[in-house]
Design a protein around this motif. Sequence first.
Motif, PDB file in Angstrom:
ATOM      1  N   ARG A   1       0.830  -1.209   0.000  1.00 21.90           N
ATOM      2  CA  ARG A   1       0.000   0.000   0.000  1.00 21.90           C
ATOM      3  C   ARG A   1       0.861   1.255   0.000  1.00 21.90           C
ATOM      4  N   LEU A   2       1.920   1.218   0.801  1.00 22.80           N
ATOM      5  CA  LEU A   2       2.796   2.398   0.860  1.00 22.80           C
ATOM      6  C   LEU A   2       3.524   2.592  -0.474  1.00 22.80           C
ATOM      7  N   ARG A   3       3.939   1.473  -1.085  1.00 20.41           N
ATOM      8  CA  ARG A   3       4.582   1.561  -2.399  1.00 20.41           C
ATOM      9  C   ARG A   3       3.637   2.184  -3.422  1.00 20.41           C
ATOM     10  N   ARG A   4       2.393   1.774  -3.356  1.00 21.13           N
ATOM     11  CA  ARG A   4       1.408   2.258  -4.320  1.00 21.13           C
ATOM     12  C   ARG A   4       1.222   3.774  -4.170  1.00 21.13           C
ATOM     13  N   LEU A   5       1.158   4.203  -2.917  1.00 23.22           N
ATOM     14  CA  LEU A   5       0.994   5.636  -2.631  1.00 23.22           C
ATOM     15  C   LEU A   5       2.162   6.435  -3.220  1.00 23.22           C
ATOM     16  N   PHE A   6       3.395   6.000  -2.908  1.00 20.34           N
ATOM     17  CA  PHE A   6       4.550   6.768  -3.376  1.00 20.34           C
ATOM     18  C   PHE A   6       4.743   6.621  -4.890  1.00 20.34           C
ATOM     19  N   ALA A   7       4.303   5.487  -5.441  1.00 19.25           N
ATOM     20  CA  ALA A   7       4.400   5.313  -6.891  1.00 19.25           C
ATOM     21  C   ALA A   7       3.510   6.336  -7.592  1.00 19.25           C
ATOM     22  N   ARG A   8       2.340   6.566  -7.010  1.00 21.50           N
ATOM     23  CA  ARG A   8       1.438   7.562  -7.601  1.00 21.50           C
ATOM     24  C   ARG A   8       2.085   8.943  -7.595  1.00 21.50           C
ATOM     25  N   ALA A   9       2.782   9.223  -6.514  1.00 23.44           N
ATOM     26  CA  ALA A   9       3.395  10.550  -6.398  1.00 23.44           C
ATOM     27  C   ALA A   9       4.555  10.699  -7.373  1.00 23.44           C
ATOM     28  N   GLY A  10       5.302   9.616  -7.623  1.00 23.85           N
ATOM     29  CA  GLY A  10       6.489   9.717  -8.464  1.00 23.85           C
ATOM     30  C   GLY A  10       7.556  10.519  -7.739  1.00 23.85           C
ATOM     31  N   LEU A  11       8.261   9.877  -6.824  1.00 21.67           N
ATOM     32  CA  LEU A  11       9.177  10.596  -5.927  1.00 21.67           C
ATOM     33  C   LEU A  11      10.352  11.257  -6.642  1.00 21.67           C
ATOM     34  N   GLU A  12      10.671  12.456  -6.193  1.00 18.79           N
ATOM     35  CA  GLU A  12      11.863  13.141  -6.679  1.00 18.79           C
ATOM     36  C   GLU A  12      13.052  12.750  -5.802  1.00 18.79           C
ATOM     37  N   ARG A  13      14.234  12.986  -6.351  1.00 17.43           N
ATOM     38  CA  ARG A  13      15.464  12.643  -5.643  1.00 17.43           C
ATOM     39  C   ARG A  13      15.502  13.296  -4.244  1.00 17.43           C
ATOM     40  N   GLU A  14      15.227  14.593  -4.183  1.00 21.91           N
ATOM     41  CA  GLU A  14      15.310  15.319  -2.922  1.00 21.91           C
ATOM     42  C   GLU A  14      14.221  14.845  -1.946  1.00 21.91           C
ATOM     43  N   GLU A  15      13.066  14.459  -2.489  1.00 23.43           N
ATOM     44  CA  GLU A  15      11.981  13.984  -1.624  1.00 23.43           C
ATOM     45  C   GLU A  15      12.350  12.675  -0.931  1.00 23.43           C
ATOM     46  N   VAL A  16      13.070  11.831  -1.637  1.00 21.50           N
ATOM     47  CA  VAL A  16      13.513  10.577  -1.011  1.00 21.50           C
ATOM     48  C   VAL A  16      14.444  10.898   0.152  1.00 21.50           C
ATOM     49  N   ASN A  17      15.322  11.871  -0.044  1.00 21.15           N
ATOM     50  CA  ASN A  17      16.225  12.271   1.048  1.00 21.15           C
ATOM     51  C   ASN A  17      15.423  12.795   2.237  1.00 21.15           C
ATOM     52  N   ILE A  18      14.408  13.599   1.949  1.00 22.24           N
ATOM     53  CA  ILE A  18      13.581  14.147   3.031  1.00 22.24           C
ATOM     54  C   ILE A  18      12.872  13.012   3.770  1.00 22.24           C
ATOM     55  N   LEU A  19      12.264  12.116   3.010  1.00 17.15           N
ATOM     56  CA  LEU A  19      11.526  11.021   3.647  1.00 17.15           C
ATOM     57  C   LEU A  19      12.453  10.156   4.501  1.00 17.15           C
ATOM     58  N   ARG A  20      13.645   9.909   3.997  1.00 13.09           N
ATOM     59  CA  ARG A  20      14.613   9.130   4.788  1.00 13.09           C
ATOM     60  C   ARG A  20      14.959   9.865   6.073  1.00 13.09           C
ATOM     61  N   GLY A  21      15.135  11.161   5.961  1.00  6.75           N
ATOM     62  CA  GLY A  21      15.439  11.967   7.134  1.00  6.75           C
ATOM     63  C   GLY A  21      14.298  11.952   8.134  1.00  6.75           C
ATOM     64  N   VAL A  22      13.073  12.007   7.616  1.00  3.49           N
ATOM     65  CA  VAL A  22      11.891  11.980   8.484  1.00  3.49           C
ATOM     66  C   VAL A  22      11.838  10.670   9.269  1.00  3.49           C
ATOM     67  N   VAL A  23      11.979   9.579   8.580  1.00  4.48           N
ATOM     68  CA  VAL A  23      11.916   8.269   9.249  1.00  4.48           C
ATOM     69  C   VAL A  23      13.051   8.134  10.261  1.00  4.48           C
ATOM     70  N   GLN A  24      14.236   8.515   9.837  1.00  2.33           N
ATOM     71  CA  GLN A  24      15.407   8.425  10.708  1.00  2.33           C
ATOM     72  C   GLN A  24      15.219   9.261  11.976  1.00  2.33           C
ATOM     73  N   THR A  25      14.718  10.491  11.811  1.00  4.54           N
ATOM     74  CA  THR A  25      14.606  11.392  12.961  1.00  4.54           C
ATOM     75  C   THR A  25      13.456  11.012  13.875  1.00  4.54           C
ATOM     76  N   LEU A  26      12.367  10.517  13.288  1.00 10.23           N
ATOM     77  CA  LEU A  26      11.254  10.104  14.135  1.00 10.23           C
ATOM     78  C   LEU A  26      11.695   8.953  15.039  1.00 10.23           C
ATOM     79  N   ARG A  27      12.522   8.086  14.502  1.00  8.57           N
ATOM     80  CA  ARG A  27      13.000   6.948  15.292  1.00  8.57           C
ATOM     81  C   ARG A  27      14.033   7.380  16.320  1.00  8.57           C
ATOM     82  N   ASN A  28      14.904   8.258  15.896  1.00  7.18           N
ATOM     83  CA  ASN A  28      15.982   8.686  16.778  1.00  7.18           C
ATOM     84  C   ASN A  28      16.027  10.208  16.831  1.00  7.18           C
ATOM     85  N   PRO A  29      15.174  10.786  17.683  1.00 11.05           N
ATOM     86  CA  PRO A  29      15.088  12.246  17.735  1.00 11.05           C
ATOM     87  C   PRO A  29      16.443  12.901  17.976  1.00 11.05           C
TER      88      PRO A  29
END
Lengths: 251, 251
Positions: free
Chosen positions: A219-247
Motif C-alpha cells: 500500500r505504501l509503495r502504491r501511494l509513493f508510486a502515484r506521487a512519483g518521488l523526486e530525488r530530494e523527496e527521497v532524502n527528506i523522507l529518509r530523514g523523516v523516518v530516521q529522525t522520528l525513530r531517533n530524535p
Amino acid sequence: MSDVLKNSFGNIRIVLCETHHAGNIGAAARAMKTMGLRTLILVNPENFPGAEATRRASRATDVLAGARACDSLSEALHGTALAVACSARPRELSMPAVDARTAAVRLAAIGASQPVALVFGNETYGLTTAQVNQCQLIASIPADSQYASLNLAAAVQVFSYELRLAALGAGIDSDRVPGDPTQDRASHEAVEGFYVQLESALVETGYLNPAQPKKLMQRLRRLFARAGLEREEVNILRGVVQTLRNPKKKQ
Amino acid sequence: MSDVLKNSFGNIRIVLCETHHAGNIGAAARAMKTMGLRTLILVNPENFPGAEATRRASRATDVLAGARACDSLSEALHGTALAVACSARPRELSMPAVDARTAAVRLAAIGASQPVALVFGNETYGLTTAQVNQCQLIASIPADSQYASLNLAAAVQVFSYELRLAALGAGIDSDRVPGDPTQDRASHEAVEGFYVQLESALVETGYLNPAQPKKLMQRLRRLFARAGLEREEVNILRGVVQTLRNPKKKQ
C-alpha cells in the motif's frame, strides 16, 4: 532525428522478464528496431540465445547482439526514473493503471532527460506481483475482453509504435503530459533503499508485524508510486523516518 | 460492445495478399482477434493451411478457420466502400497517403455503415502497383528510416490496435482521466489533520526547525498532493508517524 527523439530513445529500456520462447525475443528486437528503439534487457530468459531468436530478428540482429542479460529485474531497473509494468491482468491494490498511449507519453517525456523502462513478463504468467511492485505504473493495451492475449512481440510492437509517436510528439497535446519531464525523479535504487529503511523501522517499532504484513508495504509503495518521488523527496523522507525513530533532541 | 463498434468490426476485412509464411497468417489472426476483428481474407496464400499457422494463431484458430480464400484482390474487395493499401514504400503517382492512425479513423467511420478493407502485401515485395491501384488510400506505419521493415503480423497488430481505438471513438480511453473517480479519496480535513500531526512530530524530534522551516512542509504537501491520498492511506500514514515516535515494543 530530433534531439528529443534521440534522447528519449536512448533512455528507453525494453525489459523482457523470464521470456520462454527465444523466437519472441528475436521478434521483439525487430519490433523495437523498426521504431528506433535499441536498448533491450533480458531478465533470466529461459531459452536464449537460439537460432529461432536470430531468425525472427530478421535484420535486427544488432539489437539482439546488444541485449544485456540480468539476473534480476532490480538490476535491469538500476538508474531508471520511471518503470512501467505491462500487464493486462487486473490487480488487487495495484499501481495506477493507464493505457499504452498514456504510458508512452509519460515514458517519452521523462525519457527525454532520464533513463526509463518498459517491463514485460513471461508469455504464460506475465509479471509477478513482486515485479509489478518495483514499477510505478501499470500499462495495458486496450484489447477485446473475450481474447486479450497479445503475443509478446506483438505487444512490444504496439508499445514501441506508441513510444515512437509519443517521442515524435505526434497527436499529443503537451498540456496533457502527466508527469513533469523537468522533474528530477529519484532512481529506482534510491526509492527501493527508502522502502528498505521504512519497512525495517516499521518492523522494529512494531507497526508492521512480519508474520501478518497485511499488504502494508504494498500500500505504501502504491501511494509513493502515484506521487512519483523526486530525488530530494527521497532524502527528506529518509530523514523523516530516521529522525522520528531517533530524535535529535530530548523530548 | 457498442453498436458502432460491432458494426465497424463486422464491416472491416483484413486482406492478406500472396502471404509466404503460414506462420504470419496465424499470427495475424491472433493479432486481429485480440482487437476484436474477425474477418480475414487470404488472396492466394503461398503455404496455407499449415501447422505453423495454427500454432502461431494460439487461441485464434476460429478466425483462421473462418478465413476466406480468394483468387484475386478484386474478389476480396467486392462490396467494399473503402479499401486501404498498407505500404511503406513510396510510390510514383501514388494514391493519397496517410499514417496508420488517420487511416484507422477513416476505416472505422465508414465501416460503421459499409464494408471496408485493409490490404497487406507479400512479406518480401509488398503490394504490386496493380493491387495498390485497386485501393483508394495508402497507409503506412511511421517507422525508423534506417529499418522500416515490420513483420507482417506485427503490422496487422498495429493497424488492428488503431482500428480498435478508432472504433471505440476517441482513440483515448477513460483510463487517461487523471484522478480515478472511484478512488476513495481522503477528505481535505483528514489530510490536513495528518499534516498537523506530521509537522508537530518533526518539530518535536528536531527534524524541522520552526525558525528555519526551509519549505519542508510545503515539499511534503506537494508530494502527497501529487499522489492524491485515499482515506485509508491517511490512516496508515498517521499510524506510521505515531508508531515511529512511540514504538509499540521496546527497541
